[in-house]
Every structure is written in structure tokens, then in C-alpha cells.
Design a protein around this motif. Structure first.
Motif, mmCIF file in Angstrom:
data_model
loop_
_atom_site.group_PDB
_atom_site.id
_atom_site.type_symbol
_atom_site.label_atom_id
_atom_site.label_comp_id
_atom_site.label_asym_id
_atom_site.label_seq_id
_atom_site.Cartn_x
_atom_site.Cartn_y
_atom_site.Cartn_z
ATOM 1 N N ASN A 66 0.817 -1.212 0.000
ATOM 2 C CA ASN A 66 0.000 0.000 0.000
ATOM 3 C C ASN A 66 0.850 1.262 0.000
ATOM 4 O OD1 ASN A 66 -2.443 -1.620 0.348
ATOM 5 N ND2 ASN A 66 -1.616 -2.012 2.395
ATOM 6 N N THR A 70 2.449 0.144 4.129
ATOM 7 C CA THR A 70 2.024 -1.055 4.835
ATOM 8 C C THR A 70 1.874 -2.181 3.822
ATOM 9 O OG1 THR A 70 -0.328 -0.526 4.602
ATOM 10 C CG2 THR A 70 0.792 0.235 6.625
ATOM 11 N N THR A 72 -0.264 -6.005 3.389
ATOM 12 C CA THR A 72 -1.238 -6.971 3.882
ATOM 13 C C THR A 72 -1.305 -8.092 2.869
ATOM 14 O OG1 THR A 72 -3.029 -5.775 2.788
ATOM 15 C CG2 THR A 72 -2.633 -5.236 5.098
ATOM 16 N N ALA A 79 -2.828 -15.362 7.051
ATOM 17 C CA ALA A 79 -2.939 -13.932 6.744
ATOM 18 C C ALA A 79 -1.725 -13.197 7.309
ATOM 19 C CB ALA A 79 -4.215 -13.362 7.354
ATOM 20 N N ILE A 80 -1.308 -12.151 6.609
ATOM 21 C CA ILE A 80 -0.251 -11.282 7.127
ATOM 22 C C ILE A 80 -0.889 -10.397 8.188
ATOM 23 C CG2 ILE A 80 1.313 -9.389 6.602
ATOM 24 C CD1 ILE A 80 1.744 -10.656 3.854
ATOM 25 N N GLU A 81 -0.440 -10.573 9.432
ATOM 26 C CA GLU A 81 -1.001 -9.833 10.565
ATOM 27 C C GLU A 81 -0.396 -8.437 10.673
ATOM 28 O OE1 GLU A 81 -0.385 -10.581 15.143
ATOM 29 O OE2 GLU A 81 -1.745 -12.053 14.279
ATOM 30 N N SER A 82 0.907 -8.367 10.568
ATOM 31 C CA SER A 82 1.604 -7.087 10.599
ATOM 32 C C SER A 82 2.875 -7.226 9.773
ATOM 33 C CB SER A 82 1.945 -6.678 12.038
ATOM 34 O OG SER A 82 2.841 -7.608 12.599
ATOM 35 N N ALA A 96 7.164 -9.986 7.984
ATOM 36 C CA ALA A 96 5.748 -10.095 8.342
ATOM 37 C C ALA A 96 5.510 -11.179 9.382
ATOM 38 C CB ALA A 96 4.916 -10.396 7.096
#
Length: 151
Positions: A66, A70, A72, A79-82, A96
Motif C-alpha cells: 500500500n 504497509t 497486507t 494472513a499477514i497480521e503485521s 511479516a
């Protein structure tokens, strides 16, 4: 403690310090570094180790990079959490934390991934990934190569 043991401990301490410093060497990533990578990317990766590849097969990637710096997306079934970005040697790293297992049918304790964006062309990114149990040091990490296409 005998002399040989002292020497081994010195070498272990030096090796540990080298690993720590190598892991810390990351420049800050700015928007200009990521400009050509913004967007939605989808592809798959293959594990380098034949036994791991046989166990897990191919690993699917869907990553959104993004404009607000960030990331995602999904890696396998997780899933990519952070995520955060780093730069070393001209390559961009996405570090990640994953929420879940990359293959929910397999037993795997690896919940962190480094996605190294090595070569970027207009609509294709190639690189390597390192699936790990932590970001500090995992001597048993699962590594491989991937190709992502812009969607």
C-alpha cells in the motif's frame, strides 16, 4: 574451564555478535524505494529443500503493498497480521508476522516470514522467502524462491 572450552566460547560469542549485527543492518525504506512495487501482487513460491517441498508443495502469495507503506495479504493459508519494510543491499525486505499456519493441514511452527523483493520489473517481482519461527535466529528456517505478478 579448560583452554579449549574458553576458545569455543569466544568463537561462539563472536559468531553470535556477527549474526546480531548482520540482522540489524537494514536501512529505512521510503516511498520512492517502493513506488514501483505499490499494488496487488499474486504468485507462488517453491521451497528450496526437497523434503520441505514434498511436505508443503507450492506456497501461494497474495500481497498488497500500500501507498501508506504497509503490506497486507495472504501467504499460503495464513494472513499477514503485521509487516514492516527494510532495505539492505538494494533489496527490499518485507518482515511479516503471520496469523495462522501457512498450511492448516500440516504441523508447522513457523509464524514469521521475510519476503525479499530482489528483482522488480514492470509487472513481475522475483525474490526469496524465509519462513521462520522468529526474526532473531532460526537455524531450521524454510527458504525458497517466488515469482509474483501484478494484478
Amino acid at each position: 574451564m579448560n583452554y579449549q572450552m574458553e576458545q569455543k566460547m569466544k568463537y561462539l560469542a563472536l559468531f553470535s555478535m556477527f549474526l546480531f549485527l548482520a540482522g540489524c543492518y537494514c536501512e529505512e525504506v521510503n516511498e520512492r524505494d517502493l513506488r514501483s512495487a505499490f499494488g496487488r501482487w499474486r504468485g507462488e513460491g517453491t521451497f528450496s529443500d526437497a523434503e520441505v517441498a514434498k511436505n508443503f508443495g507450492r506456497l501461494n502469495f497474495e500481497i498488497y503493498i500500500n501507498r501508506d507503506m504497509t503490506a497486507t495479504g495472504i501467504v499460503g493459508d495464513a494472513a499477514i497480521e503485521s509487516a514492516d519494510f527494510g532495505k539492505a543491499g538494494g533489496r527490499i525486505d518485507i518482515r511479516a508476522v503471520l496469523d495462522g499456519k501457512v498450511d492448516k493441514t500440516k504441523d508447522c511452527d513457523k509464524c514469521d516470514i521475510i519476503i525479499r523483493l530482489e528483482k522488480r520489473k514492470k509487472n513481475v517481482i522475483t525474490g526469496t522467502f524465509h519462513l521462520q519461527s522468529n526474526f532473531i535466529f532460526d537455524y531450521d528456517s524454510y527458504s525458497g524462491d517466488f515469482t509474483l505478478n501484478r494484478r
